[in-house]
Design an enzyme around this catalytic site. Structure first.
Site, short mmCIF file in Angstrom:
data_model
loop_
_atom_site.label_atom_id
_atom_site.label_comp_id
_atom_site.label_asym_id
_atom_site.label_seq_id
_atom_site.Cartn_x
_atom_site.Cartn_y
_atom_site.Cartn_z
N HIS A 126 0.87 -1.18 0.00
CA HIS A 126 0.00 0.00 0.00
C HIS A 126 0.90 1.23 0.00
O HIS A 126 2.10 1.14 0.30
CB HIS A 126 -0.95 0.01 1.20
CG HIS A 126 -0.25 0.06 2.53
ND1 HIS A 126 0.42 1.18 3.00
CD2 HIS A 126 -0.09 -0.87 3.50
CE1 HIS A 126 0.94 0.94 4.18
NE2 HIS A 126 0.65 -0.32 4.51
N ASP B 155 -3.12 -19.25 12.34
CA ASP B 155 -2.00 -19.84 13.06
C ASP B 155 -2.09 -19.53 14.55
O ASP B 155 -2.11 -18.35 14.95
CB ASP B 155 -0.69 -19.30 12.50
CG ASP B 155 0.50 -20.12 12.92
OD1 ASP B 155 0.85 -20.05 14.12
OD2 ASP B 155 1.08 -20.80 12.07
N SER C 240 2.46 -5.03 7.03
CA SER C 240 2.08 -4.76 5.63
C SER C 240 3.26 -5.05 4.71
O SER C 240 4.37 -4.56 4.93
CB SER C 240 1.67 -3.30 5.47
OG SER C 240 0.53 -3.01 6.23
#
Length: 396
Positions: free
Chosen positions: A213, A340, A355
């Protein structure tokens, strides 16, 4: 009798029209270019009730027909063979300087003990604008702007700003404060720094992609227009676990600000891109992986590679919950959920700083983590890898 016939016709045609409308919308949302590793065009992305056929005299152009009859959209299929990338997952330090200066706030000025509105605001300068020039003189950083304003002999100035990719000229009337100096009345910013995650490095070109992003300003949420930027060594020093309503965060530091590992070239909706000095900055003994384009991705089990402590990158289980239609690049291509137990225990799911963590399915890089849902820290978004590869100029 006629009413009954019309009623029956309506009952039959209404569902058909709705199906045709929905199929048409889905077709329109298909991107103009589809990337694939396959030797033939993959029809799995084409909605039911439509067909895909090659256009004559062009090996790469195809046409989608509604119900196999009505032409709706043409698209290009780019075959990308033998593309392999080194997966990232390691943290990186990011330091960037803007082209021009970013307007992040307004400042009132005081004249004769009375506060007056910002001259810049009155002149039409908006938060998120990037100031490029004043009276034709280039503004490279905050100090440049201060010096230019101080040196003004007249109150009226011409300000060139960049707004929504458009250059605009604003006429601003400066005002003098009690010290006799002209004031523009703006808070500005010319740089930012932080920690993110590397997604991939191409061995041959040494091009990289990270974050998934854009780097945005924390006050205006506007993307930075990068003049130059550096990739630095970094280390995680603290982890704040994500909770419902409060996103977690990886807190890191630059371990060596004097050693630049790479240069950032662009900041786009798909992440940051540039080149690195050496693929060895990954430091995770990773081996090249093939790329999986969107036609190969399925909803279901997958993994991410990410770093949450000093032990470095590790694989964690996730689930791709939903694949989203995207005609243009953007960081919200798929919905993902962390499954997980180790990662859930330590982080609560996805946290800020993760990110760019590569998403792996069937031993292929298929995307990267981009966002977390504030009220569901185990759930977030990912981006299709092809958007990042395109902006990295690895594929066309």
């Amino acid at each position: 009798m006629k009413k009954k016939i019309l009623s029956v016709i309506s009952l039959i045609t209404a569902p058909i029209l709705i199906l045709v409308l929905m199929t048409t919308i889905n077709i329109i949302n298909i991107p103009n270019i589809i990337y694939t590793n396959k030797d033939i065009a993959v029809s799995s992305m084409i909605p039911r009730g439509s067909t895909l056929s090659r256009i004559k005299d062009d090996q790469n152009k195809y046409q989608i027909k509604l119900l196999g009859v009505i032409p709706v959209k043409s698209l290009e299929v780019q075959k990308v063979k033998d593309l392999e990338l080194y997966p990232g997952g390691n943290t990186i330090g990011v330091r960037v300087s803007t082209q021009g200066v970013l307007v992040v706030g307004y400042s009132e000025i005081e004249i004769n003990n009375q506060k007056q509105e910002s001259p810049g605001k009155l002149g039409g300068i908006e938060l998120g604008d990037t100031i490029l020039k004043i009276n034709g003189e280039e503004v490279q950083n905050c100090q440049d702007l201060i010096n230019i304003i101080k040196g003004c002999n007249e109150s009226k100035i011409s300000v060139e700003v960049l707004r929504d990719n458009e250059n605009l000229i604003k006429e601003v009337e400066l005002k003098k404060e009690g010290n006799g100096e002209y004031k523009l009345g703006l808070w500005i910013r010319d740089s930012t720094a932080g920690v993110g995650t590397m997604t991939f490095i191409d061995k041959e070109s040494k091009k990289f992609g990270a974050l998934g992003h854009p780097i945005t300003d924390c006050d205006t949420n506007q993307p930075f227009l990068i003049k130059h930027g550096d990739i630095l060594q970094s280390s995680i020093i603290n982890l704040r676990r994500g909770e419902k309503g409060s996103p977690g965060e990886l807190q890191g530091i630059f371990t060596n600000e004097n050693e630049v590992n790479g240069k950032i070239k662009t900041n786009t909706q798909s992440g940051i891109f540039g080149t690195v000095k050496d693929v060895n900055i990954l430091k995770n003994n990773s081996k090249p992986m093939k790329v999986g384009f969107r036609n190969e991705i399925t909803e279901g089990k997958a993994k991410i590679i990410t770093t949450i402590d000093e032990k470095g990158p590790k694989e964690y289980d996730i689930e791709i919950v939903k694949l989203l239609d995207q005609e243009t690049p953007g960081p919200k291509s798929m919905v993902i959920k962390v499954t997980d137990p180790v990662l859930l225990e330590k982080t609560g799911g996805i946290v800020q700083g993760m990110s760019g963590s590569p998403i792996i399915q069937n031993e292929k890089i298929v995307g990267a983590v981009t966002h977390v849902l504030i009220n569901k820290p185990d759930t977030g978004y990912g981006i299709y890898i092809e958007w990042m590869l395109k902006d990295a100029e690895i594929i066309k």
